[in-house]
Design an enzyme around this catalytic site. Structure first.
Site, PDB file in Angstrom:
ATOM      1  N   ASP A  67       0.817  -1.220   0.000  1.00  0.00           N
ATOM      2  CA  ASP A  67       0.000   0.000   0.000  1.00  0.00           C
ATOM      3  C   ASP A  67       0.846   1.264   0.000  1.00  0.00           C
ATOM      4  O   ASP A  67       2.063   1.228   0.199  1.00  0.00           O
ATOM      5  CB  ASP A  67      -0.968  -0.001   1.203  1.00  0.00           C
ATOM      6  N   ASN A 136      -7.100  -2.762  14.458  1.00  0.00           N
ATOM      7  CA  ASN A 136      -8.524  -2.904  14.117  1.00  0.00           C
ATOM      8  C   ASN A 136      -8.769  -4.123  13.213  1.00  0.00           C
ATOM      9  O   ASN A 136      -9.863  -4.292  12.687  1.00  0.00           O
ATOM     10  CB  ASN A 136      -9.049  -1.631  13.438  1.00  0.00           C
ATOM     11  N   HIS A 138      -7.190  -4.788  10.343  1.00  0.00           N
ATOM     12  CA  HIS A 138      -6.956  -4.615   8.904  1.00  0.00           C
ATOM     13  C   HIS A 138      -5.687  -5.327   8.457  1.00  0.00           C
ATOM     14  O   HIS A 138      -4.776  -5.584   9.248  1.00  0.00           O
ATOM     15  CB  HIS A 138      -6.970  -3.130   8.499  1.00  0.00           C
ATOM     16  N   GLU A 143      -9.695  -2.008   5.299  1.00  0.00           N
ATOM     17  CA  GLU A 143     -10.266  -1.641   6.589  1.00  0.00           C
ATOM     18  C   GLU A 143     -11.547  -2.448   6.881  1.00  0.00           C
ATOM     19  O   GLU A 143     -12.178  -2.969   5.956  1.00  0.00           O
ATOM     20  CB  GLU A 143     -10.624  -0.146   6.589  1.00  0.00           C
TER      21      GLU A 143
HETATM   22  P1  PGA Z   1       2.122  -1.491  12.649  1.00  0.00           P
HETATM   23  O1  PGA Z   1       0.917  -1.539  11.644  1.00  0.00           O
HETATM   24  O2  PGA Z   1       3.107  -2.495  12.124  1.00  0.00           O
HETATM   25  O3  PGA Z   1       2.669  -0.102  12.554  1.00  0.00           O
HETATM   26  O4  PGA Z   1       1.586  -1.859  13.982  1.00  0.00           O
HETATM   27  C1  PGA Z   1       0.449  -2.777  11.246  1.00  0.00           C
HETATM   28  C2  PGA Z   1      -0.621  -2.587  10.199  1.00  0.00           C
HETATM   29  O5  PGA Z   1      -1.327  -1.572  10.272  1.00  0.00           O
HETATM   30  O6  PGA Z   1      -0.757  -3.448   9.328  1.00  0.00           O
END
Ligand code: PGA
Length: 242
Positions: A67, A136, A138, A143
């Site tokens: 992404d 969350n 994702h 999302e």
């Molecule tokens: P993070 O994010 O590695 O910064 O915890 C993980 C994600 O959002 O996939």
């Protein structure tokens, strides 16, 4: 899903890098799906160590990132282009032309997303996809919502993600509200998936991913449908599993 329980972030990073290095040794022209965020930073440091000390070469490897923030130029300090350059690509022998990251400035994101998915197919698919998991639930920037979406596309980031990622920006207001994210079809099309989780902040998402219903409100739960997923996680991240 295979679950590998490790002590802490360092051990998670070493284990993940070991698996990725073994993939590259076995198939030097592997297609690696790569992730950004805090989670894979240690893994990339370990991969740099494999390159510097063990002669692991990425010369024939192709990478496809999950992404990019929409509206951020590759040179922007918080762009995932910049993250990948500084965290990994500048330190190994990968060829710049073999690295692929969604274009955050794509003027027609719909067509662009289709092309990105076609590119992945033309590469023969992803051999090993590295993933983190959002608190969350994702994966990439898919999302929680009413649907699972197949295609790489422009998405709105939810408030939870904007707050989680504000720590990388000066303030919450500076976090872009949209991103281009790889869709579920390309992620699930990967031959192997390696997902990493560290810390209690991920415990609920990990529980829902592993033990919950397969539901679009927990995007990572769709990984239950894949036949070769390895989760590497520490005790705090696994603490809610029954
Ligand atoms: P993070 O994010 O590695 O910064 O915890 C993980 C994600 O959002 O996939």
């Amino acid at each position: 899903m295979i679950i590998i329980k490790i002590q802490d972030y360092s051990e998670m990073s070493r284990k993940a890098a070991q698996i990725i290095a073994a993939q590259v040794k076995a198939k030097p022209d592997s297609v690696l799906g790569l992730a950004t965020g805090s989670t894979p930073v240690g893994t990339y440091q370990e991969l740099i160590r494999y390159y510097e000390e063990d002669g692991l070469s990425f010369h024939k490897v192709t990478t496809v990132n999950l992404d990019e923030y929409y509206g951020l130029a590759p040179s922007h300090e918080q762009s995932y282009h910049r993250f990948m350059q500084e965290t990994l690509f500048d330190h190994i022998d990968i060829l710049p032309e073999n690295t692929n990251i969604p274009d955050g400035l794509a003027s027609d994101p719909y067509s662009y997303g289709k092309e990105y998915d076609k590119l992945i197919v033309s590469l023969g698919g992803i051999d090993l996809q590295l993933l983190g998991i959002g608190s969350n639930g994702h994966i990439a920037f898919n999302e929680p919502g009413r649907f699972f979406s197949a295609q790489t596309r422009l998405v709105d980031l939810n408030q939870h993600t904007i707050e989680d990622n504000a720590r990388f920006f000066g303030s919450k207001d500076e976090v872009p509200h949209q991103a281009i994210t790889m869709g579920m079809k390309s992620i699930l099309g990967a031959k192997r998936i390696l997902i990493l989780a560290s810390g209690a902040g991920k415990a609920k998402a990990v529980k829902d991913m592993v033990e919950g219903q397969i539901a679009p409100m927990v995007p990572a739960s769709i990984l239950q449908l894949h036949s070769d997923v390895t989760l590497i996680a520490d005790q705090p991240a696994l603490s809610l599993l029954s």
